[in-house]
Write a protein that holds these residues in place. Structure first.
Motif, mmCIF file in Angstrom:
data_model
loop_
_atom_site.group_PDB
_atom_site.id
_atom_site.type_symbol
_atom_site.label_atom_id
_atom_site.label_comp_id
_atom_site.label_asym_id
_atom_site.label_seq_id
_atom_site.Cartn_x
_atom_site.Cartn_y
_atom_site.Cartn_z
ATOM 1 N N GLU A 48 32.907 39.815 -6.859
ATOM 2 C CA GLU A 48 33.351 40.635 -5.715
ATOM 3 C C GLU A 48 32.744 40.148 -4.400
ATOM 4 N N ARG A 49 32.038 39.046 -4.479
ATOM 5 C CA ARG A 49 31.397 38.413 -3.317
ATOM 6 C C ARG A 49 30.419 39.330 -2.588
ATOM 7 N N LYS A 50 29.711 40.168 -3.362
ATOM 8 C CA LYS A 50 28.660 41.008 -2.752
ATOM 9 C C LYS A 50 27.373 40.189 -2.769
ATOM 10 N N SER A 51 27.324 39.197 -1.883
ATOM 11 C CA SER A 51 26.272 38.187 -2.011
ATOM 12 C C SER A 51 24.864 38.743 -1.799
ATOM 13 N N ALA A 52 24.717 39.721 -0.910
ATOM 14 C CA ALA A 52 23.370 40.274 -0.672
ATOM 15 C C ALA A 52 22.859 40.954 -1.948
ATOM 16 N N GLU A 53 23.766 41.691 -2.620
ATOM 17 C CA GLU A 53 23.353 42.390 -3.855
ATOM 18 C C GLU A 53 23.010 41.391 -4.963
ATOM 19 N N VAL A 54 23.769 40.299 -5.000
ATOM 20 C CA VAL A 54 23.492 39.273 -6.010
ATOM 21 C C VAL A 54 22.101 38.683 -5.762
ATOM 22 N N LYS A 55 21.831 38.415 -4.499
ATOM 23 C CA LYS A 55 20.546 37.805 -4.134
ATOM 24 C C LYS A 55 19.387 38.723 -4.535
ATOM 25 N N THR A 56 19.529 40.004 -4.236
ATOM 26 C CA THR A 56 18.465 40.970 -4.584
ATOM 27 C C THR A 56 18.287 41.025 -6.103
ATOM 28 N N ALA A 57 19.397 41.059 -6.829
ATOM 29 C CA ALA A 57 19.305 41.157 -8.291
ATOM 30 C C ALA A 57 18.608 39.933 -8.874
ATOM 31 N N VAL A 58 18.978 38.759 -8.382
ATOM 32 C CA VAL A 58 18.366 37.527 -8.907
ATOM 33 C C VAL A 58 16.858 37.531 -8.605
ATOM 34 N N ALA A 59 16.502 37.976 -7.399
ATOM 35 C CA ALA A 59 15.069 38.037 -7.041
ATOM 36 C C ALA A 59 14.340 38.994 -7.991
ATOM 37 N N GLU A 60 14.992 40.094 -8.334
ATOM 38 C CA GLU A 60 14.355 41.068 -9.243
ATOM 39 C C GLU A 60 14.204 40.494 -10.660
ATOM 40 N N ILE A 61 15.202 39.743 -11.086
ATOM 41 C CA ILE A 61 15.120 39.111 -12.421
ATOM 42 C C ILE A 61 13.917 38.157 -12.449
ATOM 43 N N TYR A 62 13.800 37.368 -11.390
ATOM 44 C CA TYR A 62 12.661 36.445 -11.310
ATOM 45 C C TYR A 62 11.350 37.229 -11.330
ATOM 46 N N GLU A 63 11.285 38.276 -10.500
ATOM 47 C CA GLU A 63 10.042 39.068 -10.374
ATOM 48 C C GLU A 63 9.608 39.682 -11.704
ATOM 49 N N ARG A 64 10.575 40.209 -12.456
ATOM 50 C CA ARG A 64 10.223 40.848 -13.736
ATOM 51 C C ARG A 64 9.512 39.867 -14.651
ATOM 52 N N SER B 54 15.416 28.051 -14.368
ATOM 53 C CA SER B 54 16.477 28.897 -14.917
ATOM 54 C C SER B 54 17.092 29.755 -13.823
ATOM 55 N N ILE B 55 16.241 30.283 -12.954
ATOM 56 C CA ILE B 55 16.741 31.121 -11.858
ATOM 57 C C ILE B 55 17.655 30.299 -10.943
ATOM 58 N N ASP B 56 17.296 29.050 -10.693
ATOM 59 C CA ASP B 56 18.150 28.187 -9.850
ATOM 60 C C ASP B 56 19.504 27.954 -10.525
ATOM 61 N N GLU B 57 19.454 27.697 -11.838
ATOM 62 C CA GLU B 57 20.724 27.482 -12.567
ATOM 63 C C GLU B 57 21.588 28.746 -12.526
ATOM 64 N N LEU B 58 20.926 29.879 -12.710
ATOM 65 C CA LEU B 58 21.642 31.154 -12.694
ATOM 66 C C LEU B 58 22.273 31.391 -11.320
ATOM 67 N N THR B 59 21.507 31.093 -10.272
ATOM 68 C CA THR B 59 22.012 31.250 -8.907
ATOM 69 C C THR B 59 23.266 30.391 -8.706
ATOM 70 N N ASN B 60 23.213 29.167 -9.227
ATOM 71 C CA ASN B 60 24.383 28.278 -9.106
ATOM 72 C C ASN B 60 25.589 28.849 -9.830
ATOM 73 N N LEU B 61 25.342 29.417 -11.020
ATOM 74 C CA LEU B 61 26.453 30.006 -11.778
ATOM 75 C C LEU B 61 27.088 31.157 -10.994
ATOM 76 N N TYR B 62 26.245 32.039 -10.458
ATOM 77 C CA TYR B 62 26.773 33.163 -9.661
ATOM 78 C C TYR B 62 27.548 32.646 -8.454
ATOM 79 N N HIS B 63 27.030 31.577 -7.868
ATOM 80 C CA HIS B 63 27.696 31.000 -6.700
ATOM 81 C C HIS B 63 29.090 30.500 -7.102
#
Ligand code: ADP
Ligand code: ASP
Ligand code: MG
Length: 463
Positions: free
Chosen positions: A55-71, A96-105
């Protein structure tokens, strides 16, 4: 060998992971093989975030990925004190987080989210979790080895619910894991994920790590398969919703398969299949209360009197009804119904047909309902036009309530007690089915009334 599977709640925070370390240390002489899930709730976060990406909610994606990393970073910082070990782990997690970010992108650019992409995205949960557990074990002087199940478990390409190719996987699993164990390692195998012949990531169904546990346990010839979770064992009903639910010390494979198929989330329904093949007992145990003996699941039909043992329910279903006087006595109607549904890949949970043959009810997951109705209207279009069939109607949301127990086999009055209890709860039964195995009586009610029915049946059988 002893295969131990740890679920999401068992690997989701520092105190639980400390308990996992203590449990594995205690059983080191049994040569444990560990299978683990993603940290609790993480698979849902990964999949929900994929939806946001499309849905191209890029800010929400960014926050979620940061939270996954943080956990994960939080666990690494708290539990890995050796700085070089911690740095290696954090670096791998960051990759892994970088790969995941690329997939979301990619998902967001293409605005397309296929089951295949969802599996690739979901796999990061188990990979990051198991890599982290291996490092924690090392930190606690348990010689361990991270095993990506995609290298040993092969499936077809039915993404999201892929079927395991046992003839290939069994030997791969056996070869890889027994050699690790014989060399003194505790293998930490990712649950839930696998790969196709071409190396494409697949998953074997939600909550599938239990199934991985038994695939692995069976392939290595474990003495037992232990499923560590957050309750003391398999209970007479879901303890979150039913007052007075109690732990069952023993149940049979058949009972476990029936009750999990009809909604007992504590174990994945397919888990019993590989265990049955080699007659390996499964034990459900509580990471939060490890001394409790838990529930033993084995071949032995433990009749425990002549009554029901558990009541379960499964929500989010729909009834598709096909009605018409023209169907009475006409051979082949059922065959056409099931062929049409199979072609549309609709999963039929239950069927019920009145002896008048005037009405056939098919219970399907709500997500398959539209496809199911279309398939049936297409198949019977001529019969509908000729008024042989009135129509294909839908009722939703409904739930199946199932009463299960080997003790019910050959016992009289079980159905009477069940339906009496449902009536006392003032719940209307829409359809009924009992398999000829008599191990299970299931019936359909409005979803909003399912819990009332479950509680009343549970009380009636003094479970
Ligand atoms: P895990 O993360 O360990 O795989 P799950 O959440 O998948 O754990 O399964 C455990 C949960 O299953 C329990 O917390 C409980 O709420 C639920 N559950 C549903 N039905 C039953 C039942 N009949 N017996 C025990 N637990 C049940
Ligand atoms: N992590 C996966 C899921 O949430 C598999 C599992 O937990 O068993 O479905
Ligand atoms: Mg589970």
């Amino acid at each position: 060998m002893l295969t131990m599977k740890f679920g999401g709640t068992s690997v989701g925070d520092v105190p639980r992971l400390q308990e996992v370390v203590a449990i594995v240390k205690k059983f080191l002489d049994k040569q444990p093989v560990v299978v683990a899930s993603a940290m609790g709730g993480l698979t849902n976060v990964l999949l929900d975030t994929a939806q946001k990406a499309v849905e191209r909610k890029s800010a929400e994606v960014k926050t979620a990925v940061a939270e996954i990393y943080e956990r994960h970073a939080l666990i690494a910082n708290a539990m890995i004190l050796n700085s070089s070990r911690r740095e290696v782990l954090i670096k791998k997690q960051q990759q892994s987080i970088d790969e995941l970010t690329n997939l979301y992108h990619g998902v967001s650019l293409l605005r397309e989210l296929s089951p295949r992409s969802l599996d690739a995205i979901a796999s990061f949960g188990e990979i990051m979790s198991c890599r982290q557990i291996a490092a924690i074990f090392e930190e606690n002087n348990i010689t361990s080895f991270f095993v990506d199940a995609r290298t040993i478990i092969r499936t077809d390409d039915n993404f999201g619910e892929a079927a395991v190719d046992f003839s290939y996987s069994n030997s791969q699993i056996h070869e890889t894991l027994t050699s690790l164990v014989h060399n003194g390692f505790v293998p930490i195998v990712t649950g839930f994920i696998a790969s196709t012949e071409d190396g494409i990531t697949t998953t074997i169904g939600r909550s599938g790590s239990d199934y991985t546990g038994s695939i692995v346990g069976s392939a290595v010839g474990s003495e037992e398969i232990w499923i560590w979770t957050d309750v003391d064992g398999v209970m007479t009903a879901d303890p979150r919703f039913v007052k007075g639910a109690k732990v069952l010390p023993e149940i049979s494979y058949r009972e476990a398969a029936e009750m999990s198929y009809f909604g007992a989330k504590v174990i994945h329904p397919k888990t019993m299949v590989p265990a049955i093949v080699k007659n390996i007992p499964i034990r459900i145990k509580n990471t939060f209360n490890p001394e409790h003996p838990g529930t033993l699941i084995s071949a032995k039909p433990d009749k425990q009197g002549s009554s029901a043992k558990t009541v379960t329910s499964i929500d989010n279903l729909a009834i598709i009804a096909i009605e018409g006087n023209g169907m009475i006595g006409v051979p082949g109607v059922s065959a056409r119904i099931f062929s049409a549904l199979a072609r549309a890949q609709v999963n039929v949970m239950m069927i019920s047909q009145a002896s008048s043959e005037h009405n056939v009810c098919i219970i399907v997951p709500r997500k398959d309902c539209t496809a199911g109705v279309k398939a049936l209207r297409d198949e019977f279009s001529i019969d509908i036009a000729k008024k042989i069939i009135d129509d294909v109607s839908v009722r939703e949301p409904v739930s199946i309530v199932a009463v299960v127990g080997e003790g019910m086999i050959g016992s009289k009055g079980i159905a009477g007690r069940t339906f009496d209890a449902v009536a006392k709860a003032d719940v209307n039964i829409i359809a009924i089915a009992q398999g000829s195995s008599e191990l299970n009586i299931s019936f359909v009610v409005e979803q909003s009334e399912a819990m009332k029915a479950v509680q009343s049946v549970h009380d009636a059988f003094h479970l």
